[in-house]
Design a protein around this motif. Structure first.
Motif, PDB file in Angstrom:
ATOM      1  N   UNK A  52       0.826  -1.206   0.000  1.00 38.88           N
ATOM      2  CA  UNK A  52       0.000   0.000   0.000  1.00 38.88           C
ATOM      3  C   UNK A  52       0.860   1.256   0.000  1.00 38.88           C
ATOM      4  N   UNK A  53       1.959   1.224   0.750  1.00 41.79           N
ATOM      5  CA  UNK A  53       2.878   2.363   0.744  1.00 41.79           C
ATOM      6  C   UNK A  53       3.459   2.574  -0.650  1.00 41.79           C
ATOM      7  N   UNK A  54       3.797   1.475  -1.310  1.00 43.37           N
ATOM      8  CA  UNK A  54       4.333   1.545  -2.673  1.00 43.37           C
ATOM      9  C   UNK A  54       3.302   2.140  -3.631  1.00 43.37           C
ATOM     10  N   UNK A  55       2.066   1.658  -3.564  1.00 45.75           N
ATOM     11  CA  UNK A  55       1.003   2.159  -4.446  1.00 45.75           C
ATOM     12  C   UNK A  55       0.689   3.624  -4.152  1.00 45.75           C
ATOM     13  N   UNK A  56       0.699   3.990  -2.873  1.00 48.86           N
ATOM     14  CA  UNK A  56       0.435   5.379  -2.515  1.00 48.86           C
ATOM     15  C   UNK A  56       1.512   6.293  -3.076  1.00 48.86           C
ATOM     16  N   UNK A  57       2.754   5.810  -3.110  1.00 49.09           N
ATOM     17  CA  UNK A  57       3.840   6.599  -3.689  1.00 49.09           C
ATOM     18  C   UNK A  57       3.612   6.871  -5.164  1.00 49.09           C
ATOM     19  N   UNK A  58       3.125   5.869  -5.902  1.00 45.57           N
ATOM     20  CA  UNK A  58       2.806   6.077  -7.324  1.00 45.57           C
ATOM     21  C   UNK A  58       1.651   7.052  -7.471  1.00 45.57           C
ATOM     22  N   UNK A  59       0.643   6.914  -6.628  1.00 41.44           N
ATOM     23  CA  UNK A  59      -0.508   7.821  -6.695  1.00 41.44           C
ATOM     24  C   UNK A  59      -0.094   9.260  -6.400  1.00 41.44           C
ATOM     25  N   UNK A  60       0.744   9.441  -5.395  1.00 43.83           N
ATOM     26  CA  UNK A  60       1.217  10.786  -5.056  1.00 43.83           C
ATOM     27  C   UNK A  60       1.986  11.404  -6.224  1.00 43.83           C
ATOM     28  N   UNK A  61       2.804  10.591  -6.883  1.00 49.28           N
ATOM     29  CA  UNK A  61       3.559  11.111  -8.031  1.00 49.28           C
ATOM     30  C   UNK A  61       2.602  11.526  -9.151  1.00 49.28           C
ATOM     31  N   UNK A  62       1.625  10.680  -9.430  1.00 41.62           N
ATOM     32  CA  UNK A  62       0.658  11.000 -10.486  1.00 41.62           C
ATOM     33  C   UNK A  62      -0.060  12.314 -10.199  1.00 41.62           C
ATOM     34  N   UNK A  63      -0.487  12.473  -8.945  1.00 42.73           N
ATOM     35  CA  UNK A  63      -1.217  13.697  -8.603  1.00 42.73           C
ATOM     36  C   UNK A  63      -0.329  14.928  -8.721  1.00 42.73           C
ATOM     37  N   UNK A  64       0.855  14.871  -8.133  1.00 41.00           N
ATOM     38  CA  UNK A  64       1.706  16.060  -8.047  1.00 41.00           C
ATOM     39  C   UNK A  64       2.385  16.410  -9.367  1.00 41.00           C
ATOM     40  N   UNK A  65       2.686  15.407 -10.185  1.00 41.42           N
ATOM     41  CA  UNK A  65       3.514  15.658 -11.356  1.00 41.42           C
ATOM     42  C   UNK A  65       2.819  15.462 -12.702  1.00 41.42           C
ATOM     43  N   UNK A  66       1.716  14.698 -12.705  1.00 44.90           N
ATOM     44  CA  UNK A  66       1.025  14.431 -13.973  1.00 44.90           C
ATOM     45  C   UNK A  66      -0.343  15.096 -14.022  1.00 44.90           C
ATOM     46  N   UNK A  68      -1.658  17.666 -12.101  1.00 46.67           N
ATOM     47  CA  UNK A  68      -1.688  19.124 -11.954  1.00 46.67           C
ATOM     48  C   UNK A  68      -1.153  19.813 -13.206  1.00 46.67           C
ATOM     49  N   UNK A  69      -1.928  20.746 -13.747  1.00 44.85           N
ATOM     50  CA  UNK A  69      -1.478  21.505 -14.905  1.00 44.85           C
ATOM     51  C   UNK A  69      -0.207  22.286 -14.604  1.00 44.85           C
ATOM     52  N   UNK A  70      -0.082  22.758 -13.380  1.00 45.14           N
ATOM     53  CA  UNK A  70       1.081  23.558 -13.010  1.00 45.14           C
ATOM     54  C   UNK A  70       2.373  22.755 -13.099  1.00 45.14           C
ATOM     55  N   UNK A  71       2.269  21.429 -13.083  1.00 41.97           N
ATOM     56  CA  UNK A  71       3.455  20.583 -13.216  1.00 41.97           C
ATOM     57  C   UNK A  71       3.680  20.137 -14.650  1.00 41.97           C
ATOM     58  N   UNK A  72       2.591  19.737 -15.322  1.00 42.57           N
ATOM     59  CA  UNK A  72       2.725  19.187 -16.683  1.00 42.57           C
ATOM     60  C   UNK A  72       2.790  20.274 -17.753  1.00 42.57           C
ATOM     61  N   UNK A 399      -3.940  15.856 -22.118  1.00 42.58           N
ATOM     62  CA  UNK A 399      -5.270  15.240 -22.106  1.00 42.58           C
ATOM     63  C   UNK A 399      -5.189  13.717 -22.148  1.00 42.58           C
ATOM     64  N   UNK A 400      -4.206  13.167 -22.848  1.00 44.68           N
ATOM     65  CA  UNK A 400      -4.032  11.716 -22.890  1.00 44.68           C
ATOM     66  C   UNK A 400      -3.908  11.148 -21.481  1.00 44.68           C
ATOM     67  N   UNK A 401      -3.259  11.885 -20.612  1.00 41.04           N
ATOM     68  CA  UNK A 401      -3.094  11.428 -19.235  1.00 41.04           C
ATOM     69  C   UNK A 401      -4.244  11.852 -18.321  1.00 41.04           C
ATOM     70  N   UNK A 402      -4.880  12.981 -18.605  1.00 33.93           N
ATOM     71  CA  UNK A 402      -5.748  13.596 -17.596  1.00 33.93           C
ATOM     72  C   UNK A 402      -7.182  13.871 -18.020  1.00 33.93           C
ATOM     73  N   UNK A 403      -7.570  13.470 -19.219  1.00 31.20           N
ATOM     74  CA  UNK A 403      -8.959  13.719 -19.616  1.00 31.20           C
ATOM     75  C   UNK A 403      -9.908  13.047 -18.636  1.00 31.20           C
ATOM     76  N   UNK A 404     -10.975  13.770 -18.292  1.00 31.62           N
ATOM     77  CA  UNK A 404     -12.003  13.207 -17.419  1.00 31.62           C
ATOM     78  C   UNK A 404     -13.155  12.717 -18.285  1.00 31.62           C
ATOM     79  N   UNK A 405     -13.865  11.745 -17.789  1.00 29.42           N
ATOM     80  CA  UNK A 405     -14.967  11.210 -18.574  1.00 29.42           C
ATOM     81  C   UNK A 405     -15.887  10.367 -17.733  1.00 29.42           C
ATOM     82  N   UNK A 406     -17.071  10.088 -18.285  1.00 31.24           N
ATOM     83  CA  UNK A 406     -18.080   9.304 -17.561  1.00 31.24           C
ATOM     84  C   UNK A 406     -17.714   7.833 -17.510  1.00 31.24           C
TER      85      UNK A 406
END
Length: 499
Positions: A52-66, A68-72, A399-406
């Motif tokens: 879970x710690x390992x997965x949370x680390x990947x999730x944190x990276x995705x949020x902070x670096x992929x 957020x527009x301010x990062x990408x 958008x390939x990484x971050x598009x939202x959809x139903x």
């Protein structure tokens, strides 16, 4: 339970304690099994939590670096003449070049005391407590009222310090010993700045500082008005109360009069590095999960008992337990399912109107899957192709990484992965909990509660069994002692008859 009187083997000559200890070793074998089972569950719990710690680390990276527009979608900004204007840009700024002409820089309003009203710092002293009330207009036209209480006996420098510290007043004041004059400058620039003395007590006080106001409601005398920045952007002339201002996501800082061209572009290196970091983090994560799923389980190496550890060196214990705790998550269904979903997340095409042709799959931007099945789905980057795609259409890559959809098919790769990670973490927590949870809140914890109860009951039973053994041996010793006494009596009796 009453303590059982224990008699050593004085009569029989037997080592009763040793005999009972050996008998109890056999009796304790089920208890050792329970403790070993408990240890295995604790190891499994800890390994789940490390996943879970390992997965949370990947999730944190995705949020902070992929995500957020301010990062990408960072922007680079250049100015052809930084002595005229410099600029920074937010992620929402358009990639454009703007022609800037600075006709006038903004300045702050300044108030100087009268040159003929020299203030002597040595003789200056506040005669009585007074509250100064000043109606303040900032350079941009906003207004507020400043109230400053000055105590009796405050020195000139004490007054200057109070003026400078009042946030509502917003000024920078100082006293010049050589000229004996006081200068008050508004911190905010702009043409609309003013300081109006609201009452006669305030007028009288500022008169002691060399200002020549005669009545309440007047602006402080000795003013040099501030100025607004006067600029022309792409032919449109406008003014701002400050030399730093934001237009369409670009923050300009005017330095001097003249002309310059300010160009905004996407920071391709920042986006490339963010994506490369994601690929590295993803590969690291799936490699560690795969290793857990394939780790060998050595069933011939159960957890060591306390007695076994006492007979071994620290190194022997370390090597044994390395095998004993290996394979705790081998073939685990939760992790296996998570890996399958994560692979589907990155392989599957992203659909939707915001995804142009050539940007709907990772492979189209230079990120493919390793052809070596032993790599377990490792991602490989074609750096040249990725840089070309970022340069061609950075918004489409985002958008390939971050598009939202139903639906999942309409969601970008990062959003899919974060959904899968969240689901997996939730399942693992139901199985192995979190450090702040009680054992009652998760499955392994509830198993541990049951085993602890069994251990407690079995230890009570062992105590009873040990006491029973000692009672039996005590009875035997007493019987032998009585037999010995009878034998001695008979021997003494027959010996007397012979005489």
């Amino acid at each position: 339970m009453a303590n059982t009187m224990r008699i050593s083997g004085l009569a029989s000559g037997m080592d009763i304690d040793k005999i009972v200890s050996d008998l109890m070793k056999a009796e304790r074998m089920p208890l050792d099994k329970l403790k070993q089972k408990k240890q295995l569950l604790e190891w499994q719990r800890d390994d789940y939590r490390s996943m879970n710690t390992l997965l949370q680390g990947l999730d944190d990276y995705l949020f902070s670096n992929i995500t957020l527009q301010s990062s990408m979608l960072k922007k680079t900004v250049s100015s052809s003449n930084e002595s005229v204007v410099t600029a920074t840009a937010g992620s929402s700024a358009a990639n454009v070049a703007s022609a800037i002409q600075v006709n006038q820089v903004a300045t702050s309003a300044v108030w100087l005391s009268d040159a003929t009203k020299r203030v002597d710092k040595a003789s200056f002293s506040v005669d009585a407590d007074v509250t100064l009330t000043i109606n303040v207009t900032n350079g941009d036209g906003t207004t507020k009222q400043a109230a400053i209480t000055v105590k009796k006996g405050t020195t000139l420098y004490g007054v200057i310090a109070q003026l400078n510290s009042n946030l509502d007043l917003g000024v920078s004041a100082f006293y010049d010993e050589q000229t004996g004059r006081v200068s008050i400058m508004k911190k905010e620039m702009g043409a609309k700045a003013s300081l109006v003395l609201a009452d006669q007590a305030t007028v009288d006080f500022f008169a002691q500082l060399g200002f020549t106001n005669t009545a309440a409601g007047q602006e402080l005398t000795g003013k040099t008005a501030g100025k607004d920045a006067d600029i022309t952007i792409n032919g449109l002339r406008t003014t701002r109360s400050s030399n730093t201002f934001t237009i369409n996501g670009v923050t300009y800082t005017v330095k001097g009069t003249g002309t310059a061209t300010v160009s905004v572009a996407t920071d391709a290196d920042a986006m490339f590095n963010a994506i490369k970091g994601f690929v590295d983090k993803y590969n690291e994560t799936i490699a560690k999960i795969n290793a857990e799923l394939k780790e060998e389980r050595y069933r011939d190496y159960p957890p060591l008992t306390d007695e076994q550890k006492e007979a071994m060196t620290e190194k022997q214990i370390e090597l044994w337990e390395e095998k004993a705790r290996s394979g705790m998550l081998r073939g685990d269904s939760i992790l296996s399912s998570a890996l399958s979903k994560m692979r589907m997340n990155v392989y599957t095409k992203v659909e939707g109107a915001n995804i142009p042709s050539g940007f709907s799959q990772l492979a189209q931007i230079g990120i493919t899957t390793s052809s070596n099945y032993l790599d377990g789905g490792k991602l490989i980057i074609d750096e040249t192709k990725l840089r070309e795609k970022i340069k061609e259409n950075p918004d489409a890559v985002y958008q390939l990484f971050n598009q939202d959809g139903a639906t999942d098919a309409e969601k970008g790769i990062a959003r899919r992965l974060r959904d899968t990670i969240k689901e997996t973490i939730g399942k693992i927590e139901q199985k192995a909990g979190k450090t702040v949870w009680t054992n009652q809140q998760f499955a392994i914890g509830r198993d541990l509660i049951q085993i602890n109860d069994q251990i407690d009951r079995f230890q009570d039973r062992l105590k009873q069994i040990e006491d029973r053994y000692y009672r039996q041996f005590t009875a035997m010793e007493e019987a032998i002692q009585r037999a010995n006494q009878q034998s001695m009596y008979l021997m003494n009796a027959f010996g007397g008859m012979q005489r």
